[in-house]
Design an enzyme around this catalytic site. Sequence first.
Site, PDB file in Angstrom:
ATOM      1  N   ASP A  28       0.838  -1.202   0.000  1.00  0.00           N
ATOM      2  CA  ASP A  28       0.000   0.000   0.000  1.00  0.00           C
ATOM      3  C   ASP A  28       0.878   1.260   0.000  1.00  0.00           C
ATOM      4  OD1 ASP A  28      -2.672   1.241   0.289  1.00  0.00           O
ATOM      5  OD2 ASP A  28      -1.820   1.959   2.181  1.00  0.00           O
TER       6      ASP A  28
ATOM      7  N   LYS B 223       1.544   4.332  -3.006  1.00  0.00           N
ATOM      8  CA  LYS B 223       1.598   5.780  -2.739  1.00  0.00           C
ATOM      9  C   LYS B 223       2.938   6.359  -3.197  1.00  0.00           C
ATOM     10  CE  LYS B 223      -1.585   5.389   1.149  1.00  0.00           C
ATOM     11  NZ  LYS B 223      -1.736   5.326   2.622  1.00  0.00           N
TER      12      LYS B 223
END
Lengths: 376, 376
Positions: A235, A239
């Site tokens: 995750d 980003k």
Amino acid sequence: MKKIPLLLMGCGGVGRQLLQHIVSCRSLHAEQGVTLRVVGVCDSKSLVAAPDVYASELDDKFLLEVCRIKSAGSSLSTLRSFGDCQVHTHSDLSERLIEIASLLSKSTGLAVVDCSASSDTIEVLTSAIDLGCCIVLANKKPLASTMEHYDKLVSQPRRIRHESTVGAGLPVIASLNRILSSGDPIRRIVGSLSGTLGYVMSELEDGKLLSEVVKAAKSLGYTEPDPRDDLSGMDVARKALILARLLGNRITMDNIKVESLYPEEMGSAVMSVDEFMSSGLSLLDKDIQEMVHKASLHGNVLRYVCVLEGSRCEVGIQELPRNSALGRLRGSDNVLEVYSRCYSQQPLVIQGAGAGNDTTAAGVLADILDVQDLFN
Amino acid sequence: MKKIPLLLMGCGGVGRQLLQHIVSCRSLHAEQGVTLRVVGVCDSKSLVAAPDVYASELDDKFLLEVCRIKSAGSSLSTLRSFGDCQVHTHSDLSERLIEIASLLSKSTGLAVVDCSASSDTIEVLTSAIDLGCCIVLANKKPLASTMEHYDKLVSQPRRIRHESTVGAGLPVIASLNRILSSGDPIRRIVGSLSGTLGYVMSELEDGKLLSEVVKAAKSLGYTEPDPRDDLSGMDVARKALILARLLGNRITMDNIKVESLYPEEMGSAVMSVDEFMSSGLSLLDKDIQEMVHKASLHGNVLRYVCVLEGSRCEVGIQELPRNSALGRLRGSDNVLEVYSRCYSQQPLVIQGAGAGNDTTAAGVLADILDVQDLFN
């Protein structure tokens, strides 16, 4: 009154919170001279749309009913009996969405909003851009997809906003875009961009065991149902990829060095969640405890961060000075440190809650208001 | 290519740096599909403008010459001999500026940029807004003027940007506007918004005397020529007023409680700068040393901050936890802590260099790029 028609993809926690914010901000936005007209809402299976997307919209009572039935786990198609709407449950949802985008793009303009967590929206988003619509994303996956998809999505840079893809509602993307457009070259970004891993790392610092901390975090609802989805670092890597591309690095996920907090042999293909929690996790305690100890001997702390510098993009554990913005971080706040010409000795620091449906939806809503000058 | 014609008021450090940024960012902005056309530049006495503001602009060689001669202390009127330009040195400069605004507003649009530090620009700025131009301000005074002036300046909220009025280039105003437009009610703002006073307060914490610290700061060029201009708190009060009005408080300077670090009997009407530095300042040492000591007994530090909460707006010394973002502040960085629904337990924190011509001009340039959707 400026009218912004919206098409919302995704009715999960963020999408529903967005609809609630839209309804509760009616008078605030009217004061600002803006009305948001939600002409359609869809999840992965169904689309409910206003009968005539030119002239009508889903009213507030309807939008709140969407929130209610989706929270209760029902299908959008049950709304057929609730009010004046078209319901589509075909396999060709994308086609129907593109049809709406095509209808509205030239006449009134349209903002297509992606609050899903799926790669399936890429087709609709890229078509929407081709049609001259604006797109607003909380969904990271389209921007972390192939370079070709990315190029298409940002080909009209003023028609895309995606604040909530990094750090929820924190003004990260908006601030980086300001720095970039002022010609201030960004040299280095270091960020703690996972509330879960931020919490885990600061608890480890207090001498707790990784297994204890992750179990506690899971029971508090801080982690994904399978905590490995957080511990893998993927995750954060998404980003980091979005930030790297914003800085002009033409890279894909394969170019990012991602440090997972568990080894491959504890992956979901090998172990169930229960097995991982009950027996796998505790095997990791000793090594990471030693790392924490070693860092503290240097006066440092461990943080799970992304580091972008030149073409380098890495995601993993770093030893950082206890006395830096990142080192001082406690709990689940996100922090971004940005070094540039203007912020050379001391970085620009942006810090605050980087997760949560309310905050994420607020970021999406701010993005929608931010594209208003492209509407009539 | 989108063209944004600019009229610049103010050729001091910030204005000149802006011109240099504009020239050096030509290719960057071209990549983004934007050209900035500087059609006129003025200081308090003269205006140099392109011969035909519709069709031509001051070229880069000319703009750099503006920077050179103003740095050297010469008058803009000496540029008459340098290149193809109109020079105005009448007493009716405002009229001529409004004439240009009126010529361009309807045809191509115009961004009127105020990098001066004067209240004299208010007439031009309000006229520009009436004419449908965009205005971009680094100058705090117009927004800290009467409520009537303020209302006029923000009457077209999308046509005004003023990031650099608070915290130089720090993304303060942009971030607050995002929070406000997402309907997230801001409950409290605490900010250290003076690099000079930030430096002074953190040096006092180390046991130094106020008089020593201020003398050192003056000799390092950190203060205004008369350090009382910093120590009075009036600069912070202007920033606080701008923030308070942004939050919807209809107040004027009279409604702000401003704590000065020196008493009235040491004001500039009574004492010269030299007297103040040599004899006045040291009389203040003992009291403030006691305050620092008392704060440290509570585990706190002193900071010179603005506090906005509801309709309350105060500027002065506060005891703050050593372990808060503001308490940890060292040196001349600015910090803003924002508490809202989304940032309730832990604030949104924005921190970084809050002064300097380069940084301030970068904020102005980002603002100019941000209004581009209002141009054709």
